[in-house]
Design an enzyme around this catalytic site. Structure first.
Site, PDB file in Angstrom:
ATOM      1  N   ARG A  51       0.746  -1.440   0.230  1.00 33.49           N
ATOM      2  CA  ARG A  51      -0.085  -0.108  -0.043  1.00 33.49           C
ATOM      3  C   ARG A  51       0.750   1.160   0.095  1.00 33.49           C
ATOM      4  NH1 ARG A  51      -2.740  -3.773   2.158  1.00 33.49           N
ATOM      5  NH2 ARG A  51      -0.724  -4.597   3.198  1.00 33.49           N
ATOM      6  N   THR A  52       1.769   0.872   0.414  1.00 32.99           N
ATOM      7  CA  THR A  52       2.147   2.692   0.871  1.00 32.99           C
ATOM      8  C   THR A  52       3.185   3.025  -0.022  1.00 32.99           C
ATOM      9  OG1 THR A  52       3.099   2.151   3.192  1.00 32.99           O
ATOM     10  CG2 THR A  52       4.463   3.867   2.320  1.00 32.99           C
ATOM     11  N   LYS A  80      25.083  -3.715  -1.578  1.00 33.79           N
ATOM     12  CA  LYS A  80      27.065  -3.688  -1.512  1.00 33.79           C
ATOM     13  C   LYS A  80      27.697  -2.904  -0.390  1.00 33.79           C
ATOM     14  CE  LYS A  80      26.647  -2.952  -6.508  1.00 33.79           C
ATOM     15  NZ  LYS A  80      26.692  -1.487  -7.777  1.00 33.79           N
ATOM     16  N   ARG A 101      11.284   4.042   2.758  1.00 34.11           N
ATOM     17  CA  ARG A 101      11.525   2.761   4.035  1.00 34.11           C
ATOM     18  C   ARG A 101      12.348   2.390   4.502  1.00 34.11           C
ATOM     19  NH1 ARG A 101       5.612  -0.969   4.373  1.00 34.11           N
ATOM     20  NH2 ARG A 101       5.044   0.962   4.708  1.00 34.11           N
ATOM     21  N   HIS A 129       5.274   5.931  11.362  1.00 29.46           N
ATOM     22  CA  HIS A 129       4.891   5.343  10.188  1.00 29.46           C
ATOM     23  C   HIS A 129       4.028   6.565   9.935  1.00 29.46           C
ATOM     24  CE1 HIS A 129       3.989   4.249   6.209  1.00 29.46           C
ATOM     25  NE2 HIS A 129       3.385   2.784   6.816  1.00 29.46           N
TER      26      HIS A 129
END
Ligand code: NCD
Length: 356
Positions: A51-52, A80, A101, A129
């Site tokens: 969703r986000t 890396k 995120r 959030h």
């Protein structure tokens, strides 16, 4: 430059402004079809998301802008060994706004310290959030007709559920809020979140029983037990099925109560509840896109929100942050820093954990 790292970065009037804008976008979407023309969103997702990420991307596309980014750390140079600061320094040359995120707490804050463009925290570990909270607030506003005077039950994983932490930080500023915290003992709120409640003087009850206060709730906010944040598999197994909301458990609930859930759902809401008119969690996902459209518009405007205009510098801290999930543990060159809150308590600058 403005970032949105924590919902507390937005004043109540700015939140109301975003809600009004999102409601206008819902009613008159055609007026916004070119509002983001020529703008680019960089969606940097180091952790899974449906969703986000997709609602951020859809939001920018519906505004006439475009999107670049990655959806897993393994396809970025993080695999890396690149640190967050370097990734963000580079990406801020390529886009107009970043939605990020990351699994470690404080990552969005650290990103913002190096970014030339606004950074939006799309979830930093179990910490916070804020854009889910914007979606939650718009949902509550549209479904209940107001944000004031509500009794809100928060149920499930209150310890690791970052959406709960941000929602508390927003709702403590609304008049007449009462909370009911429903969780097993081991999944109670982290200290900083419970303290936000105490400091605001907001009344709250604590229970392990989902039905105890059911008849008093205006909003029931269900959450998933956050398997990926547990330190051991056994500790997750012990609580994974602690709550399952079924139609039977809703018998004493008010007709106008609303059930929210940030989703994804695992087993905490039976599918039989989905057709109940009180179940608002799928409507909530549409609100997420509308609020992200509003936020992108505001943060990329020249004269925009006051959200996090200047980042606190913090003070040098000689110890180490006790939170093993804090970014100072994964990015060792970051100096440990502290901030002292208005309550006089010293916390980690990045993840807010209490420092002794
Ligand atoms: C939430 C999250 O990622 O914190 N999901 C979301 O963004 N809608 C909740 C969760 O994962 O349980």
């Amino acid at each position: 430059m403005r970032h949105l790292l924590d919902i507390a970065d937005l004043s109540v009037s700015e939140i109301n402004e975003l809600i009004a804008l999102a409601e206008d976008i819902a009613a008159n979407g055609q007026n916004y079809a070119e509002a983001g023309k020529g703008k680019k969103l960089a969606a940097l997702f180091f952790e899974p998301s449906t969703r986000t990420r997709l609602s951020f991307e859809a939001a920018m596309l519906e505004l006439g802008g475009s999107v670049i980014g990655f959806s897993e750390a393994s396809s970025s140079s993080a695999s890396k060994g690149e640190c967050v600061r370097d990734t963000v320094r580079v990406v801020s040359n390529y886009a107009d706004i970043i939605a990020m995120r990351h699994p470690v707490e404080g990552a969005a804050f650290v990103a913002a310290t190096k970014s030339r463009i606004p950074v939006v925290n799309a979830g930093d570990g179990g910490h916070c959030h804020p854009t889910q909270t914007l979606a939650d607030l718009l949902t509550i506003h549209r479904e209940c007709g107001r944000l004031d005077g509500l009794t809100i039950g928060l149920c499930g994983d209150l310890l690791y559920g970052r959406t709960v932490h941000s929602l508390i930080n927003a709702m403590v500023r609304c008049r007449g809020t009462r909370f009911v915290l429903i969780s097993p003992e081991s999944l109670r709120l982290p200290d900083y979140a419970e303290e936000a409640l105490r400091r605001a003087g907001v009344p709250y009850a604590v229970t392990a029983d989902l039905e105890e206060f059911m008849g008093e709730l205006d909003v029931l906010y269900m959450t998933r037990v956050q398997r990926e944040r547990f330190l051991t598999a056994e500790s997750y197994e012990r609580v994974k099925d602690c709550y399952v909301l079924t139609p039977e458990k809703l018998v004493s609930a008010k007709r106008e109560m609303r059930i929210l859930h940030p989703l994804p759902r695992v087993s905490e809401i039976a599918q039989a509840v989905d057709d109940d008119p009180r179940a608002a969690y799928f409507r909530q996902t549409l609100n997420g896109k509308l609020m992200r459209m509003a936020l992108i518009l505001k943060l990329t405007e020249k004269k925009s929100l006051s959200a996090h205009d200047t980042l606190p510098a913090g003070e040098d801290f000689s110890g180490i942050c006790p939170n093993p999930k804090c970014i100072t543990h994964s990015e060792r060159e970051l100096a440990a820093k502290s901030v002292t809150g208005r309550d006089g308590v010293r916390r980690c600058l990045y993840c807010e954990t209490l420092l002794k």
